[in-house]
Design a protein around this motif. Sequence first.
Motif, PDB file in Angstrom:
ATOM      1  N   GLU A 134      56.463  -3.963 -30.843  1.00  0.00           N
ATOM      2  CA  GLU A 134      57.809  -4.512 -30.673  1.00  0.00           C
ATOM      3  C   GLU A 134      58.439  -4.061 -29.358  1.00  0.00           C
ATOM      4  N   ASN A 135      57.834  -3.059 -28.706  1.00  0.00           N
ATOM      5  CA  ASN A 135      58.361  -2.576 -27.424  1.00  0.00           C
ATOM      6  C   ASN A 135      57.920  -3.436 -26.238  1.00  0.00           C
ATOM      7  N   ILE A 136      57.103  -4.459 -26.486  1.00  0.00           N
ATOM      8  CA  ILE A 136      56.706  -5.357 -25.401  1.00  0.00           C
ATOM      9  C   ILE A 136      57.947  -6.062 -24.857  1.00  0.00           C
ATOM     10  N   VAL A 137      58.095  -6.063 -23.536  1.00  0.00           N
ATOM     11  CA  VAL A 137      59.212  -6.740 -22.879  1.00  0.00           C
ATOM     12  C   VAL A 137      58.660  -7.939 -22.117  1.00  0.00           C
ATOM     13  N   SER A 138      59.044  -9.142 -22.557  1.00  0.00           N
ATOM     14  CA  SER A 138      58.595 -10.376 -21.911  1.00  0.00           C
ATOM     15  C   SER A 138      59.816 -11.243 -21.658  1.00  0.00           C
ATOM     16  N   THR A 139      60.361 -11.160 -20.445  1.00  0.00           N
ATOM     17  CA  THR A 139      61.616 -11.849 -20.136  1.00  0.00           C
ATOM     18  C   THR A 139      61.483 -12.786 -18.942  1.00  0.00           C
ATOM     19  N   SER A 140      60.275 -13.276 -18.671  1.00  0.00           N
ATOM     20  CA  SER A 140      60.125 -14.228 -17.574  1.00  0.00           C
ATOM     21  C   SER A 140      58.813 -14.993 -17.708  1.00  0.00           C
ATOM     22  N   LYS A 141      58.857 -16.275 -17.253  1.00  0.00           N
ATOM     23  CA  LYS A 141      57.660 -17.092 -17.087  1.00  0.00           C
ATOM     24  C   LYS A 141      57.536 -17.554 -15.635  1.00  0.00           C
ATOM     25  N   LYS A 142      58.298 -16.930 -14.766  1.00  0.00           N
ATOM     26  CA  LYS A 142      58.428 -17.385 -13.381  1.00  0.00           C
ATOM     27  C   LYS A 142      57.199 -17.075 -12.546  1.00  0.00           C
ATOM     28  N   ARG A 143      56.747 -18.062 -11.792  1.00  0.00           N
ATOM     29  CA  ARG A 143      55.704 -17.837 -10.797  1.00  0.00           C
ATOM     30  C   ARG A 143      56.258 -16.865  -9.750  1.00  0.00           C
ATOM     31  N   ASP A 144      55.446 -15.859  -9.388  1.00  0.00           N
ATOM     32  CA  ASP A 144      55.835 -14.859  -8.391  1.00  0.00           C
ATOM     33  C   ASP A 144      57.112 -14.112  -8.770  1.00  0.00           C
ATOM     34  N   ARG A 174      48.553 -12.432 -27.104  1.00  0.00           N
ATOM     35  CA  ARG A 174      49.086 -11.345 -27.922  1.00  0.00           C
ATOM     36  C   ARG A 174      47.998 -10.848 -28.867  1.00  0.00           C
ATOM     37  N   THR A 175      47.947  -9.537 -29.070  1.00  0.00           N
ATOM     38  CA  THR A 175      46.995  -8.925 -29.993  1.00  0.00           C
ATOM     39  C   THR A 175      47.765  -8.125 -31.037  1.00  0.00           C
ATOM     40  N   ALA A 176      47.037  -7.581 -31.998  1.00  0.00           N
ATOM     41  CA  ALA A 176      47.689  -6.806 -33.056  1.00  0.00           C
ATOM     42  C   ALA A 176      48.316  -5.534 -32.508  1.00  0.00           C
ATOM     43  N   THR A 177      47.804  -5.042 -31.376  1.00  0.00           N
ATOM     44  CA  THR A 177      48.295  -3.773 -30.824  1.00  0.00           C
ATOM     45  C   THR A 177      49.015  -3.941 -29.491  1.00  0.00           C
ATOM     46  N   GLY A 178      49.275  -5.181 -29.042  1.00  0.00           N
ATOM     47  CA  GLY A 178      49.955  -5.373 -27.765  1.00  0.00           C
ATOM     48  C   GLY A 178      49.654  -6.738 -27.173  1.00  0.00           C
ATOM     49  N   VAL A 231      55.156  -0.416 -17.796  1.00  0.00           N
ATOM     50  CA  VAL A 231      55.592  -0.285 -19.195  1.00  0.00           C
ATOM     51  C   VAL A 231      57.112  -0.183 -19.167  1.00  0.00           C
ATOM     52  N   SER A 232      57.776  -1.306 -19.399  1.00  0.00           N
ATOM     53  CA  SER A 232      59.205  -1.404 -19.135  1.00  0.00           C
ATOM     54  C   SER A 232      60.044  -0.471 -19.999  1.00  0.00           C
ATOM     55  N   HIS A 233      59.738  -0.386 -21.284  1.00  0.00           N
ATOM     56  CA  HIS A 233      60.630   0.361 -22.183  1.00  0.00           C
ATOM     57  C   HIS A 233      60.651   1.856 -21.869  1.00  0.00           C
ATOM     58  N   ASN A 234      59.668   2.342 -21.107  1.00  0.00           N
ATOM     59  CA  ASN A 234      59.655   3.749 -20.687  1.00  0.00           C
ATOM     60  C   ASN A 234      59.918   3.915 -19.192  1.00  0.00           C
ATOM     61  N   ASN A 235      60.282   2.807 -18.501  1.00  0.00           N
ATOM     62  CA  ASN A 235      60.448   2.851 -17.051  1.00  0.00           C
ATOM     63  C   ASN A 235      59.232   3.514 -16.398  1.00  0.00           C
ATOM     64  N   GLU A 236      58.053   3.074 -16.810  1.00  0.00           N
ATOM     65  CA  GLU A 236      56.802   3.757 -16.456  1.00  0.00           C
ATOM     66  C   GLU A 236      55.881   2.834 -15.668  1.00  0.00           C
TER      67      GLU A 236
END
Length: 745
Positions: free
Chosen positions: A94-104, A172-176, A207-212
């Motif tokens: 659930e921590n996956i961050v997907s907020t764009s479909k934009k090319r480049d 998408r997979t069961a673990t990410g 890894v967005s949710h950890n700013n990593e």
Amino acid sequence: MKRTFILKLIPLVLCVFGSIIVFGQDVIQIAKNDGTLNFDGVPDEAFWLKARQFELIMHIPNFEAAPSEDTKTYISYDDNFLWVGAFLNYKNPENIVSTSKKRDEKSKNPDSFGILLDTYDDNENALAFCTMPAGQRIDFAVSNDAQMMPSIYGASSLNYSWNTFWDVKTARTATGWAVEMRIPFSSLRFQEVNGRVQMGLLINRGVSHNNEVDTYPATDPKYGRLASNKPSLAQTIELSGVESKKTVYVAPYITTGVERTNDLNEDETAFDSSKDNKLTGGVDIKYSLTSNLTMDLTFNTDFAQVEADDEQVNLTRYALFFPEKRMFFQERSSIFDYKLSGPSKLFYSRRIGLDEDGCLTPILGGARLTGRVGKWDMGFMDMQTQKNNGNPSENFGVLRFRRQVINTNSYVGAIITSRVGADINDSYSYGVDGIFRIFGDDYIEAGVAQTTDPEGTDFSGGIENTFYRASWQRRSEEGFAYDLSYAYTGENFDPQVGFLSKYATKGPRLKFQYGWLPGAGSKLFKYSIDGTFYESYRVTDGGLDTGMYGPGFSLNTKKGWFVNLDLNYRIEGVDEEFELDDNVVVPADKYKTYTSRMTFMSPVSKPLSTTVMMSGGQFYDGNNVTATVEPIYNLSASLQLSAYYNFSHVVFANRNQEMNAHVGRLKFLYMYNTKLSFSSFLQYNSVNNVTVANFRLRYNPKEGNDLYVVYNEIRPTSDYVDNGLDEPQFLNRIFQVKYVYTFQL
């Protein structure tokens, strides 16, 4: 034409440095794979069991720590493609961050994965292939070892306008989520030696949710915010039995539309209206001569799909820099780069097909050859423009060579440019330059260039037509670092195919910094103090043109917050009065002022991020307060909003003059999927008294197959003219449809 000392110096420098042995480095072998796979975004076939695996290490926020999330990365290749696969796992998907479909996509908000390939293993240039959970293609070119951060003026070592042919799928997979990339060798330029090809490799995961950010190999954050994009930190890999097929891409296009214009006549007594119905076509051809040489040809070149420039307000005496956005000039564009001082360049491709006001001049055609010949990186370009709107027909040319010397981070090169017009003076320039890593993180850069005299007839051989610079840098953000430089620009030095922000100046620039990286036990990621000493003198009379002195402080937290503060004492030696706008003039005089500037950035890994900049203080013989705010809001994977507002309030109380400058931008992007998008771009500039609108629909089912529907409009504001004339509804309005289809032969 006289032979000058620089012309005599070129062959000597190239021969001396060309004979020096380049040191080697450790190499990792990648095995060729003859297996089969189902290209579906999940690297779970037997093919991947034979691939080379790579373990990532944390880059930020805690360098060399174990990554917070598990990553499995595979790289292999067959006869046609370099294959990249990865499983991006999460303890909680659930921590996956997907907020764009934009090319480049440039935003750091979504999670991401990608590789950078230094295809010539030259430690300076690379090609990046990245994606996000939505599966969009993100590709960009890296130049100058990622030394230049993106700026408000558009200059950057990362060129997102570069695109090439490749494919990516995610799932998408069961673990990410998982990713598969296939990159055709025909899209890469590389050099084969004894049947083997060496490239530099960098792998990045965000890894967005950890700013990593996790990388392979380990990349020390002391090398700055772009450290994970630096080719000099890449791991050399080796492939054998690779052949780049001599692919030919033929991309014809057709453009149709209508343009309406209302121009103020020379007497400013009326607006003249015109209408132009457009129906045109052309073709671009890309031919891989060898695995390391590519020829590009263009006929009746068209750039209808290029987004409008960002509006800017100029509160200085110097020219503004605008970045190149046109695709034809992007591939391997770094080879043509010859730095002068600041944003100035000896070759600036926007001189071709764009006049001083940014208006288009038709390009009849041209050719470009880029790649490597032996140990030399080379670039050649020749373009012919058409006579148009008072601009003469002109031919533009540039020839550039560079190669490694001494060690893998040192180079020497030469450049020649030309601008030949039908009814103007011809102009030529040439120069030699070098970058030398002398020890550790210390580099010396140097360059000498000349242009023809104002009549365009000869190289005078004198200092008045010459530019030279030298600098000594320690490139690190941890511990003591510095940049000591000196530049001289002669009175008649005028690169007509280049960009020069300041003419006829000389002087030193010294910047010192001490930085700390506190490590895992601190909430702070980095902080530093710095000091600047800069003086620029006029060559004509030796007077001080600009002086700037003062300290600065910056701080980054591990959550992504950033603060910077600068205090400056400035001296401005204005030798000729200049206008800020029609009603505000700065007289010739010597001005001493104190100013301060603050920059604040919220974490870019959040859906809503904001940059705020404020500056204020004395301004020539008055005062100035400037504030800028730039928010970006990723509402969802399909919708992105961004805005920009800049306000400057200038007051010269003793002269009863005042100026309020407003620049506003609003961008809206809707992404139905990774192939179909709609964007709008609205701008307002109170100094130019115009509003600019750009609307663009793009359908891109695959690379090289594009449909664009574009609408541009420039409207005057109510105070566009001040002589009682009624402003027209618009100054320029154009509607265009462009279709491009690429054939592979």
